[in-house]
Design a protein around this motif. Structure first.
Motif, PDB file in Angstrom:
ATOM      1  N   ASN A 254       0.839  -1.188   0.000  1.00 28.74           N
ATOM      2  CA  ASN A 254       0.000   0.000   0.000  1.00 28.74           C
ATOM      3  C   ASN A 254       0.882   1.248   0.000  1.00 28.74           C
ATOM      4  N   LYS A 255       0.247   2.401  -0.053  1.00 30.09           N
ATOM      5  CA  LYS A 255       0.971   3.667   0.039  1.00 30.09           C
ATOM      6  C   LYS A 255       1.261   3.988   1.506  1.00 30.09           C
ATOM      7  N   THR A 256       2.433   4.541   1.755  1.00 32.13           N
ATOM      8  CA  THR A 256       2.832   4.848   3.121  1.00 32.13           C
ATOM      9  C   THR A 256       1.931   5.898   3.772  1.00 32.13           C
ATOM     10  N   CYS A 257       1.314   6.752   2.977  1.00 32.05           N
ATOM     11  CA  CYS A 257       0.456   7.798   3.541  1.00 32.05           C
ATOM     12  C   CYS A 257      -0.759   7.223   4.265  1.00 32.05           C
ATOM     13  N   PHE A 258      -1.121   5.962   3.970  1.00 33.54           N
ATOM     14  CA  PHE A 258      -2.265   5.329   4.625  1.00 33.54           C
ATOM     15  C   PHE A 258      -1.877   4.640   5.939  1.00 33.54           C
ATOM     16  N   GLY A 259      -0.574   4.634   6.256  1.00 32.99           N
ATOM     17  CA  GLY A 259      -0.109   3.998   7.481  1.00 32.99           C
ATOM     18  C   GLY A 259       0.468   2.615   7.230  1.00 32.99           C
ATOM     19  N   VAL A 260       1.538   2.290   7.941  1.00 30.31           N
ATOM     20  CA  VAL A 260       2.253   1.024   7.764  1.00 30.31           C
ATOM     21  C   VAL A 260       2.062   0.161   9.008  1.00 30.31           C
ATOM     22  N   PRO A 261       1.397  -0.999   8.912  1.00 29.54           N
ATOM     23  CA  PRO A 261       1.233  -1.872  10.083  1.00 29.54           C
ATOM     24  C   PRO A 261       2.551  -2.550  10.443  1.00 29.54           C
ATOM     25  N   PHE A 262       3.007  -2.344  11.688  1.00 29.54           N
ATOM     26  CA  PHE A 262       4.322  -2.880  12.052  1.00 29.54           C
ATOM     27  C   PHE A 262       4.454  -2.962  13.572  1.00 29.54           C
ATOM     28  N   LEU A 263       4.703  -4.149  14.085  1.00 33.11           N
ATOM     29  CA  LEU A 263       5.029  -4.395  15.487  1.00 33.11           C
ATOM     30  C   LEU A 263       3.978  -3.868  16.465  1.00 33.11           C
ATOM     31  N   GLY A 264       2.721  -4.017  16.103  1.00 30.95           N
ATOM     32  CA  GLY A 264       1.646  -3.628  16.997  1.00 30.95           C
ATOM     33  C   GLY A 264       1.192  -2.194  16.856  1.00 30.95           C
TER      34      GLY A 264
END
Length: 337
Positions: A254-264
């Protein structure tokens, strides 16, 4: 070609190293019976351990297994206290060898790095790149191939006795024939982190990926366009499958502007947010802690220590409304934290 490290066993077996290993293994566990008993004859126990490690008679595998459900079902392997001392003794000396093989994009089981440094690096990458791919391995610890792992370790170390201990640790546990590492052992953390370091080198040196972050088997890759990113994902998936015998979950792209799910968390270019699973875990664990302290299963001091660790996790994120909501739930939020 990496130069193999040798002559490490005398340093591992030295009383100075074993004493430091005892202090590390006992940290936060000083009131436990096994630690108290070991400390009563500390010098004799460490000297005996040193002799056994040096002559090859030390034995690993006295494990106690239990299951946790946080956030998913996992079988935890608890080694005996003397074994945990031995783990620290070995890894205190071997740590620099493992660490030297890691790339700058790896953040687990490394001094001065860790989860929050990985999140900060992810934020920096969000500021520079438009696209990301989130990848992770299916049942990672259970999937690690014993033969592949031992071959990797043999390319790093050359002490025959040390390699025999590594072999004992690897072969002493399996989920299915020839696969699996016990979750809970210090050695397993190092082995698992090293196992994917080979893929890191492939990503950086062969694929020429400019921006990535890995915390154990959670991998982020960043790029300026979607097609380039998909090419990276395809190549890295093929490499881990063919060379490491691992299966990856379907990647999130996805695009980074939508948020990156990572480590909780959900990572943005300038902030962190708790993801929904982390919020639910916090509520459940805080409620469970409250019940434990009210029933006398844990002391007030233990409650405060565990609650503080949980608070540190949510304090890293923008979660003021969530904290206010928790404050309104009587008994769920630790007073004074």
């Amino acid at each position: 070609m990496v130069k193999r490290a040798g002559n490490l066993m005398p340093r591992i077996c030295s009383l100075e190293n074993l004493h430091e290993a005892f202090l590390r293994a006992a940290r936060g566990k000083c009131t436990r019976k096994a630690v108290i008993l070991f400390r009563r004859q500390l010098d004799e126990n460490l000297a005996d351990m040193g002799r056994k490690l040096a002559d090859g008679s030390f034995r690993f595998g006295q494990y106690h297994f239990f299951t946790i459900y946080d956030p998913k079902q996992r079988t935890i392997c608890a080694a005996s206290f003397p074994e945990r001392v031995a783990f620290h003794a070995i890894m205190r000396i071997c740590h620099p060898v493992f660490d030297d093989f890691q790339t700058n994009d790896s953040f687990a089981s490394r001094l001065g790095r860790g989860q929050y440094k990985a999140l900060e690096q992810a934020k920096k990458c969000c500021r520079k790149y438009k696209w990301f791919a989130k990848m992770d391995v299916r049942k990672y610890f259970d999937s690690i191939d014993h033969n592949v792992l031992f071959c990797q370790l043999s390319r790093l170390f050359k002490d025959p006795l040390l390699l025999r201990y590594f072999s004992d640790l690897i072969l002493g546990y399996e989920v299915e024939p020839g696969r699996g590492l016990p979750i809970g052992n210090l050695t397993s953390q190092y082995f698992a982190n090293h196992y994917l370091a080979v893929a890191d080198h492939f990503a950086k040196e062969q694929l020429r990926i400019k921006a990535m972050v890995r915390y154990m088997d959670d991998i982020l890759i960043f790029a300026d366009n979607n097609e380039q990113l998909k090419g990276y994902v395809t190549a890295l998936t093929k490499f881990t499958n063919e060379h490491l015998q691992l299966s990856l979950h379907e990647p999130v792209i996805n695009k980074t502007c939508f948020g990156v799910p990572f480590l909780g968390y959900v990572v943005y270019h300038n902030r962190l947010r708790l993801n929904n699973r982390s919020r639910k875990r916090f509520v459940h664990k805080m409620a469970s802690l409250t019940v434990d302290v009210e029933q006398g299963s844990i002391t007030q001091q233990q409650y405060a220590m565990r609650a503080s660790c949980m608070m540190a996790f949510i304090d890293k994120a923008e979660a003021s409304p969530f904290k206010r909501q928790m404050t309104c739930r009587k008994g769920l939020y630790p007073q004074g934290l």
